[in-house]
Design an enzyme around this catalytic site. Structure first.
Site, PDB file in Angstrom:
ATOM      1  N   LYS A  24      15.220  30.066  33.100  1.00 47.08           N
ATOM      2  CA  LYS A  24      14.023  29.874  33.927  1.00 47.08           C
ATOM      3  C   LYS A  24      13.923  28.420  34.411  1.00 47.08           C
ATOM      4  O   LYS A  24      13.654  28.153  35.589  1.00 47.08           O
ATOM      5  CB  LYS A  24      12.771  30.244  33.116  1.00 47.08           C
ATOM      6  CG  LYS A  24      11.458  29.948  33.798  1.00 47.08           C
ATOM      7  CD  LYS A  24      11.241  30.808  35.017  1.00 47.08           C
ATOM      8  CE  LYS A  24      10.119  30.273  35.878  1.00 47.08           C
ATOM      9  NZ  LYS A  24       9.981  30.990  37.130  1.00 47.08           N
ATOM     10  N   CYS A  36       5.048  25.194  39.419  1.00 47.45           N
ATOM     11  CA  CYS A  36       6.329  25.625  38.825  1.00 47.45           C
ATOM     12  C   CYS A  36       7.443  24.623  39.136  1.00 47.45           C
ATOM     13  O   CYS A  36       7.906  23.912  38.243  1.00 47.45           O
ATOM     14  CB  CYS A  36       6.703  27.008  39.341  1.00 47.45           C
ATOM     15  SG  CYS A  36       5.669  28.318  38.654  1.00 47.45           S
TER      16      CYS A  36
END
Ligand SMILES: NC(=O)c1ccc[n+]([C@@H]2O[C@H](COP(=O)([O-])OP(=O)(O)OC[C@H]3O[C@@H](n4cnc5c(N)ncnc54)[C@H](O)[C@@H]3O)[C@@H](O)[C@H]2O)c1
Length: 420
Positions: free
Chosen positions: A212, A266
């Site tokens: 991720k 993010c």
């Protein structure tokens, strides 16, 4: 064992769509959130965040009785934790929300439960979470103690959906499944296969955590390359947009587009988790963050130079000059202003400029408190007719619909290559 009851901890942009996706497959889902407003809104069949299609899915799920929300954790066959993981201090990951969430479900865990961490996390976070759970429940065994025989299964399964397309991508995207043991991975895959049309790709928890972080760091580094090119091209008198278009005609070159910086919660955050754990090795990733973080400052200097040119060519005083900022969101065609470089630039302009600062943002109805009082939210037409200096910050579709040839202003700072 199949999953009858599923509990999602944290009902935000990730947790609520995930809870609704399980509920729409007729699983009994209880969503848990510490925010009573979110819980009450969801229990009325409504939503407290903006995401296309989510309202309909939640309404149906609540009305049919498959989804309810609560502030108190309940016993379930599977738990998914999707709470925030911001950074703190010197860009270190703040795991206090995950710790609190894990400790809140520990008392209701039962033999056979599966616990999945979905929050974007540093490497080793899943093992840390397993230790918090084990400390709270000495009567149960966990994978770090009992391996495949553990009472509780634990996995890390990151989310990679695109805001604005969550309800499609949640179901279609492939999903990385990082179990602490192969049994944990198998059970996590079984859980997601309840609604997933994409593939479950199995690995261990540490690789899944790093995967991720790697995905968002890849994007950040590539955007930094484009942003650095934009600085070099401005200095050399070259149009960076034309340059990238030409270079991308090479069959193995695919440069991304520069912009005012990198925002959101993010891409602008996750690479720091790698830097915090591996400061010696992560030199490129750190530099990319620094390049992208410094871009708003560079844009601000471009604005100052452009206003100076405007003043030099006219008999106006600075206080007579109107500057219009186009866009505040962190990316096109959404209303999300979190960590937005466009917001930062508009704020700096409004603070520095003695004349009027106009703001055009078609996706909001009122300016956020930080800008209200300093600047004015105006229509696209008013900005185009009144402003002396145009600052293009976000390539919203409404702005792209105006051809550069129809823009009468000469003084333009265009960070997205829309008009110049
Ligand atoms: N939003 C995205 O596009 C996206 C994409 C991929 C990954 N992620 C990651 O997913 C995680 C969640 O992100 P988000 O955007 O959904 O955050 P969010 O802020 O929208 O939602 C988080 C929710 O968790 C709740 N919460 C906090 N502490 C809690 C606790 N102890 N118990 C129960 N609820 C609690 C908050 O009240 C909030 O409603 C983060 O790690 C994020 O980095 C987000």
């Amino acid at each position: 064992m199949s999953f009858k009851t599923i509990s999602v901890i944290g009902l935000g942009y990730i947790g609520l769509p995930t809870a609704a996706a399980f509920a729409s497959q007729q699983k009994e889902v209880v969503g848990i959130d510490i925010n009573p407003h979110a819980v009450e809104t969801i229990n009325r069949g409504e939503i407290h965040i903006v995401e296309p299609e989510l309202d309909k899915v939640v309404k149906t799920a609540v009305e049919s009785g498959w989804l309810r929300a609560s502030t108190t954790p309940v016993a379930a066959d599977a738990y998914l934790i999707a709470v925030p993981t911001p950074f703190k201090g010197e860009h270190e990951p703040d795991m206090t929300f995950v710790e609190a969430a894990a400790k809140s479900i520990a008392p209701v865990l039962k033999k056979g439960s599966l616990v999945i961490l979905e929050s974007t996390s540093p490497v080793g976070a899943t093992e840390q979470m397993a230790d918090w759970l084990a400390a709270a429940r000495p009567d149960l065994t966990f994978p770090q103690q009992a391996g495949e025989q553990a009472d509780i299964n634990i996995a890390y399964c990151p989310e990679r959906v695109l805001p604005g397309q969550v309800m499609v991508e949640l179901i279609k995207n492939d999903r990385v499944i990082g179990g602490m043991t192969p049994v944990c991975s198998a059970r996590a895959s079984e859980l997601y296969n309840i609604f997933l049309e994409g593939e479950c790709v199995v690995t261990n928890s540490r690789t899944a955590e790093m995967c991720k972080l790697t995905e968002n760091s890849f994007r950040d580094v590539n955007i930094a390359f484009a942003n650095e090119l934009s600085l070099i091209c401005a200095d050399q008198g070259i149009n960076v947009w034309e340059l990238i278009r030409l270079a991308n005609r090479h069959p193995r070159v695919n440069i991304l587009q520069p912009g005012p910086g990198v925002g959101g919660h993010c891409i602008a955050v996750d690479p720091w988790f790698i830097v915090a754990q591996n400061p010696q090795q992560a030199r490129l990733i750190r530099t990319a963050r620094e390049v992208n973080d410094s871009k708003p400052h560079w844009v601000m200097n471009q604005v100052k130079a452009t206003v100076a040119d405007c003043l030099a060519a006219s008999d106006k005083r600075a206080s007579d000059v109107k500057i219009a900022c186009f866009g505040l969101a962190f990316k096109p065609n959404i209303d999300d202003l979190r960590e937005s470089p466009a917001m930062e630039i508009a704020h700096s302009i409004a603070q520095w400029h003695s004349g009027e600062t106009l703001v055009v943002e078609p996706n909001i109805h009122q300016l956020p408190p930080r800008l209200a009082g300093q600047s004015m939210l105006v229509s696209l037409e008013d900005a185009m007719s009144q402003a002396d200096v145009l600052v293009m910050l976000v390539d919203h579709k409404e702005f792209k619909a105006i051809a550069g040839d129809n823009v009468r202003q000469q003084y333009i700072v265009d960070t997205k290559g829309v008009w110049r």
